[in-house]
Design a protein around this motif. Sequence first.
Motif, short mmCIF file in Angstrom:
data_model
loop_
_atom_site.label_atom_id
_atom_site.label_comp_id
_atom_site.label_asym_id
_atom_site.label_seq_id
_atom_site.Cartn_x
_atom_site.Cartn_y
_atom_site.Cartn_z
N LEU A 124 1.51 16.66 -4.26
CA LEU A 124 0.52 15.87 -5.01
C LEU A 124 1.03 14.45 -5.27
CD1 LEU A 124 -0.60 18.53 -7.67
CD2 LEU A 124 -1.95 17.67 -5.73
N LEU A 125 2.30 14.33 -5.64
CA LEU A 125 2.87 13.01 -5.94
C LEU A 125 2.96 12.16 -4.68
CD1 LEU A 125 5.69 14.15 -8.38
CD2 LEU A 125 3.72 12.73 -8.99
N LEU A 126 3.36 12.75 -3.56
CA LEU A 126 3.49 12.00 -2.32
C LEU A 126 2.12 11.54 -1.82
CD1 LEU A 126 5.46 10.94 -0.22
CD2 LEU A 126 5.18 13.09 1.03
N ASP A 127 1.13 12.42 -1.95
CA ASP A 127 -0.22 12.04 -1.55
C ASP A 127 -0.72 10.85 -2.36
OD1 ASP A 127 -2.82 12.64 -0.11
OD2 ASP A 127 -3.48 12.91 -2.20
N TYR A 128 -0.47 10.89 -3.68
CA TYR A 128 -0.87 9.75 -4.52
C TYR A 128 -0.07 8.51 -4.15
CZ TYR A 128 -1.31 6.69 -8.56
OH TYR A 128 -1.53 5.60 -9.35
N ALA A 129 1.21 8.67 -3.90
CA ALA A 129 2.06 7.52 -3.56
C ALA A 129 1.60 6.83 -2.28
CB ALA A 129 3.52 7.97 -3.42
N LYS A 130 1.04 7.61 -1.35
CA LYS A 130 0.61 7.04 -0.06
C LYS A 130 -0.80 6.45 -0.13
CE LYS A 130 3.40 10.09 2.88
NZ LYS A 130 3.36 11.21 3.89
N THR A 131 -1.64 6.99 -0.99
CA THR A 131 -3.05 6.60 -0.96
C THR A 131 -3.48 5.64 -2.07
OG1 THR A 131 -3.67 8.55 -2.27
CG2 THR A 131 -3.68 8.78 0.12
N SER A 132 -2.74 5.62 -3.16
CA SER A 132 -3.15 4.77 -4.29
C SER A 132 -2.84 3.31 -4.01
CB SER A 132 -2.42 5.21 -5.57
OG SER A 132 -2.72 4.32 -6.62
N ASP A 133 -3.66 2.42 -4.56
CA ASP A 133 -3.39 0.98 -4.48
C ASP A 133 -3.24 0.38 -5.89
OD1 ASP A 133 -5.95 1.20 -5.37
OD2 ASP A 133 -6.87 0.00 -3.75
N ALA A 134 -2.92 1.24 -6.86
CA ALA A 134 -2.76 0.77 -8.24
C ALA A 134 -1.53 -0.14 -8.34
CB ALA A 134 -2.60 1.95 -9.19
N VAL A 135 -1.72 -1.31 -8.91
CA VAL A 135 -0.63 -2.28 -9.05
C VAL A 135 0.43 -1.77 -10.02
CG1 VAL A 135 -0.04 -4.62 -9.76
CG2 VAL A 135 -2.16 -4.20 -8.48
N SER A 136 -0.03 -1.10 -11.08
CA SER A 136 0.90 -0.67 -12.14
C SER A 136 1.95 0.33 -11.67
CB SER A 136 0.12 -0.07 -13.31
OG SER A 136 -0.63 1.05 -12.89
N THR A 137 1.64 1.08 -10.60
CA THR A 137 2.60 2.08 -10.11
C THR A 137 3.14 1.74 -8.73
OG1 THR A 137 0.79 3.40 -9.14
CG2 THR A 137 1.44 3.92 -11.42
N GLN A 138 2.88 0.55 -8.27
CA GLN A 138 3.26 0.18 -6.90
C GLN A 138 4.76 0.35 -6.62
OE1 GLN A 138 2.07 -3.77 -5.82
NE2 GLN A 138 2.66 -3.56 -3.69
N ALA A 139 5.59 -0.22 -7.48
CA ALA A 139 7.05 -0.16 -7.26
C ALA A 139 7.55 1.27 -7.36
CB ALA A 139 7.76 -1.05 -8.27
N ALA A 140 7.00 2.03 -8.29
CA ALA A 140 7.43 3.41 -8.48
C ALA A 140 7.03 4.27 -7.29
CB ALA A 140 6.82 3.98 -9.76
N ARG A 141 5.81 4.05 -6.77
CA ARG A 141 5.36 4.83 -5.62
C ARG A 141 6.21 4.56 -4.39
NH1 ARG A 141 0.84 2.99 -4.06
NH2 ARG A 141 0.34 1.42 -5.67
N LYS A 142 6.60 3.30 -4.21
CA LYS A 142 7.46 2.95 -3.07
C LYS A 142 8.83 3.62 -3.21
CE LYS A 142 9.34 -0.94 -0.42
NZ LYS A 142 10.67 -0.29 -0.26
N ALA A 143 9.39 3.60 -4.43
CA ALA A 143 10.70 4.22 -4.65
C ALA A 143 10.65 5.71 -4.34
CB ALA A 143 11.15 3.98 -6.09
N PHE A 144 9.53 6.36 -4.69
CA PHE A 144 9.38 7.79 -4.43
C PHE A 144 9.19 8.06 -2.95
CE2 PHE A 144 6.93 11.81 -4.44
CZ PHE A 144 7.79 12.60 -5.19
N ARG A 145 8.35 7.25 -2.30
CA ARG A 145 8.11 7.44 -0.86
C ARG A 145 9.39 7.23 -0.05
NH1 ARG A 145 3.84 3.80 -1.49
NH2 ARG A 145 4.99 2.30 -0.20
N ASP A 146 10.23 6.29 -0.47
CA ASP A 146 11.42 5.94 0.30
C ASP A 146 12.49 7.03 0.27
OD1 ASP A 146 10.28 3.58 1.02
OD2 ASP A 146 11.40 2.33 -0.41
N LEU A 147 12.37 7.96 -0.67
CA LEU A 147 13.34 9.06 -0.69
C LEU A 147 13.07 10.01 0.47
CD1 LEU A 147 13.36 10.08 -4.48
CD2 LEU A 147 15.00 8.62 -3.28
#
Length: 358
Positions: free
Chosen positions: A93-116
């Motif tokens: 669920l988290l990875l799907d959100y990290a890949k599909t969301s364009d929310a600015v507020s979570t942008q850096a966090a989503r990238k950090a999670f995807r990069d793992l």
Amino acid sequence: MEIETLDDVTFPQGAEPMELLQLKHHQGERRPDLTTANTDLWSTLRVWCTRLVAGELSDDACLFLITTAGCADDSAPALLGISDRDVEKAEELLLDYAKTSDAVSTQAARKAFRDLKRAQRLSLLDRVRIISEAPEIDGLDDRLNQRLRFVRPSKVDYVRERMVEWWYARCAEHLSKKRPGAINSIEIDLKIESLSDALTADNLPIDVPEPSDADLGDVGDSIFARQLSLLPVSGTRVLQAAKDYMQAFSQRSRWLGAELLTVGDLADYESDLVSEWRRRFTVMCDEIGPAAAEEEMQREAKQFYKWFELEADFPIRPRCTAAFVTRGSFHILSDQMRVGWHPNFESILSTAIGESTA
């Protein structure tokens, strides 16, 4: 325990797993639930992902997100609680959100999670525990009272208030690096034990610090300082007298306010001090005689005051032996003209005070 080091709160455990806590507090009747897209969740994940990549998390570190909010059904947070966990589904669920969301507020966090790497994500989430619906700070007093169940019921409020004061001061020391290192749980236990012990029938708590020079202001015109000017003694000793006076005054006021001491108790104590003073003062005056020169009276008065400064020991309770209570209480009595050091203090100061108020 450590604050604002690797996380909001960190519990180093030596050879045991480290515990890191992120704290999220919301107030109001309607608190937003944690969802897979929640910014509180992602800001926390960003912190932990960053620490993981930097090598600042041990492999067995326990990661807690404690929040006053609830967890939305079928969300990643709901799958990372204490029970009914599903780490793989939460990662999906988290990875799907990290890949599909364009929310600015979570942008850096989503990238950090995807990069793992996936193994890193699963390992990280396996150590995450989300504790939802934690009590709000408004209910903290009641919860603290429950933890103080071994304290006498009539004294619980006092111990709780003093513990909160101590805790804030201890955290300030920790954050300012005045006392570096972890805040150990034994410190808390010992503080509670110390406070409880000070509330027995033969003791009183000492919880007012000595004032600083800046706290004193101008004391030269006070009656207790005028008493000392008759001897005279050095400015340093007058300053110390002022500190004893202020500390004792504040401590006695706190005891009265907390109903640990009654006005009658204090009156009895002061009466005892006056009796002890009168015994020694009468002996001094008798030995020098009424015709003594001023120089001799000052010399004997200095010796009398020296005894008071260094040897007078009249505890207000048998085990409450803080010397400033005795010294400061004598200075309070001196300020009221009930005791004095110079053989002729009453006649000299009564005239001086009368002239200054005329």
